[in-house]
Design an enzyme around this catalytic site. Structure first.
Site, PDB file in Angstrom:
ATOM      1  N   SER A 216     -26.101  -2.780   5.499  1.00  0.00           N
ATOM      2  CA  SER A 216     -25.574  -4.062   5.937  1.00  0.00           C
ATOM      3  C   SER A 216     -24.067  -3.935   5.894  1.00  0.00           C
ATOM      4  O   SER A 216     -23.522  -3.120   5.160  1.00  0.00           O
ATOM      5  CB  SER A 216     -26.039  -5.185   5.019  1.00  0.00           C
ATOM      6  N   LYS A 217     -23.408  -4.740   6.705  1.00  0.00           N
ATOM      7  CA  LYS A 217     -21.958  -4.620   6.796  1.00  0.00           C
ATOM      8  C   LYS A 217     -21.316  -4.795   5.419  1.00  0.00           C
ATOM      9  O   LYS A 217     -20.297  -4.231   5.119  1.00  0.00           O
ATOM     10  CB  LYS A 217     -21.408  -5.639   7.780  1.00  0.00           C
TER      11      LYS A 217
END
Ligand code: GLU
Length: 501
Positions: free
Chosen positions: A272-273
């Site tokens: 995930s970012k």
């Protein structure tokens, strides 16, 4: 014996000249945001592959989806690549024989090539409205089928097409998918076969606004830019057989394809970012060095005989290119281990310190960070002192920014307003004792201080408190002997001297 030598020579020739024609690869990002770890991995592996084969690395900007274009993204991308040590041979700003390298500047080229497909009957004009397409989609959903275009306009008569054009009906251009199972040998995944038409209707090649779609522009450009190998993320693998059909429709021979596996967290979950898939810019701002990041990527992604481990030194980008072997890239998802990034960065600090020129730069960088952080303090940041601290720190920290944390403030800030009780005559004696102490290390300093306290009849904790105040002006901090070791002999003596009344 002789045949073994022959085999060795043959193997090394094979390794170096794995691909015979002049290799040309490209990195083809869309400027829809900033460069993340995944994009950097694709760019890096293309670059290493090109250099390992003495080939060319092209940068092409795929900006045909104008609605998703982010202002400033191209400049930031070029800057991030260059910071990482990845220089492209042809691309925007630089010249080359196959430009322009920005797709929005190539619209006339796509017009020319779409005409070829219309003329040879591989493509057709489609007048279906957005509304009709939505209805089709909704119907298939209802029937729990994969939504796909029903290819209605394929069968329009020439007269019907003419009529619609005269009446000004907007249209796009679609590709006639043939239902046939295309296969190819993926350089990383091995044999792949897929029949696109099973899950898709005829794909759009040209939108009604005159802009090409990704698939069309990508194939035309790879061909015109003489790309020999396409290395890209595995998310594009599903599109490759569609691309092969396009190559066939043009009568062109396709490049070779290799797809880089997904990058996942250490536990196998999606990136995930917020976790690991950080922007290159963020790594840079947080004190990660380019070569540390590059080695982190190659150690995680494979492609080499060597494996990164404790105590191993970093490879320069030239060494990585020299040793890269595409057949060694694993098709399994690349698991990231954030501890490895810290280790790579620590090794990079060590590498810089062992080189006269790089170490000068590193010292300068730390001096700047210290002065920024402690702008209003009286500091000691002499080259020698900063360098000594860095040498000591390589086994303890992984980012030089760590050295300005409050824990290490005493290293740079000269003590002021010492409010502890200072016994000058005692400290004078201590100076004599310390001056001749060799080696000046934590253990020997500790022993000397203990001896001193019993010889001079001063309680050890009291001596420590006084010394801590004199050396750092603080009540708390690392152990006094460690502090003296870190400050070094001359700096420790200077600080004690300065406290004498
Ligand atoms: N423009 C595509 C991307 O953003 C390129 C995919 C490819 O390399 O073919 O990833």
């Amino acid at each position: 014996m002789w045949s073994n030598i022959q085999k060795l020579i043959l193997n090394s020739v094979r390794k170096r000249r794995y691909f015979s024609s002049k290799v040309r690869v490209r990195f083809a990002p869309s400027p829809t945001g900033y460069l993340h770890l995944g994009g950097l991995r694709t760019a890096l592996y293309n670059y290493l592959f090109a250099k390992s084969q003495h080939g060319m690395f092209v940068l092409r900007i795929e900006d045909t989806d104008q609605s998703r274009k982010v202002e400033g993204a191209v400049d930031a991308l070029i800057n991030d690549l260059s910071w990482s040590g990845i220089e492209y041979d042809e691309g925007p700003i630089k010249s080359g024989n196959h430009g322009p390298y920005v797709q929005s500047e190539r619209l006339h080229i796509y017009q020319e090539y779409i005409t070829k497909l219309l003329d040879n009957g591989s493509a057709y004009k489609c007048f279906c409205t957005e509304r009709r397409l939505n209805i089709l989609k909704r119907d298939s959903m209802k029937r729990q089928q994969v939504p796909k275009y029903d290819n209605r306009c394929r069968t329009l008569t020439d007269d019907a097409v003419k009529e619609k054009i005269i009446s000004g009906t907007p249209y796009c251009i679609r590709f006639k998918l043939t239902s046939d199972c295309q296969s190819f040998e993926d350089l990383i995944f091995g044999g792949i076969a897929y029949d696109v038409s099973l899950n898709e209707g005829d794909p759009v090649l040209m939108k009604s606004d005159g802009f090409p779609t990704y698939h069309f522009a990508n194939v035309v450009d790879d061909h015109l830019m003489r790309i020999t190998h396409v290395l890209r993320g595995v998310e594009w693998q599903i599109s490759t057989t569609k691309h092969l059909l396009l190559y066939r429709a043009f009568g062109w021979s396709p490049p070779q394809f290799g797809h880089l596996p997904l990058i996942v967290n250490a536990d196998g979950t999606k990136l995930s970012k917020r976790q690991n898939d950080v922007r290159v810019e963020d790594y840079r701002n947080k004190g990660i060095f380019p070569l540390g990041l590059v080695n982190y990527i190659t150690s995680s992604g494979g492609g080499f005989d060597h494996v990164m481990g404790e105590g191993v030194r970093l490879k320069t980008i030239e060494e990585l290119a020299e040793e890269f072997q595409i057949q060694k890239v694993s098709p399994h998802p690349t698991r990231l281990n954030p501890d490895l990034l810290e280790e790579c960065n620590r090794l990079e600090i060590k590498r810089q310190l062992s080189d006269d020129n790089l170490s000068l730069h590193l010292v300068g960088k730390l001096q700047r960070i210290i002065t920024e952080k402690y702008a209003d303090k009286n500091l000691n940041i002499s080259d020698e002192h900063v360098r000594n601290v860095l040498l000591w720190a390589t086994s303890r920290i992984s980012r030089i920014e760590d050295l300005v944390s409050s824990k290490f403030g005493f290293l740079w800030i000269l003590p002021s307003n010492i409010d502890a009780e200072v016994n000058s005559s005692l400290l004078k004696k201590l100076i004599d004792d310390i001056e001749c102490l060799e080696p000046f290390e934590e253990k020997s300093i500790m022993e000397r201080l203990r001896e001193f306290s019993s010889k001079n009849d001063i309680k050890f904790p009291r001596l420590m408190k006084m010394l801590r105040a004199v050396l750092s002006g603080l009540d708390e901090g690392p152990r006094v002997a460690e502090m003296m070791h870190l400050l070094g002999k001359s700096q420790s003596l200077q600080r004690i001297q300065a406290a004498l009344k």
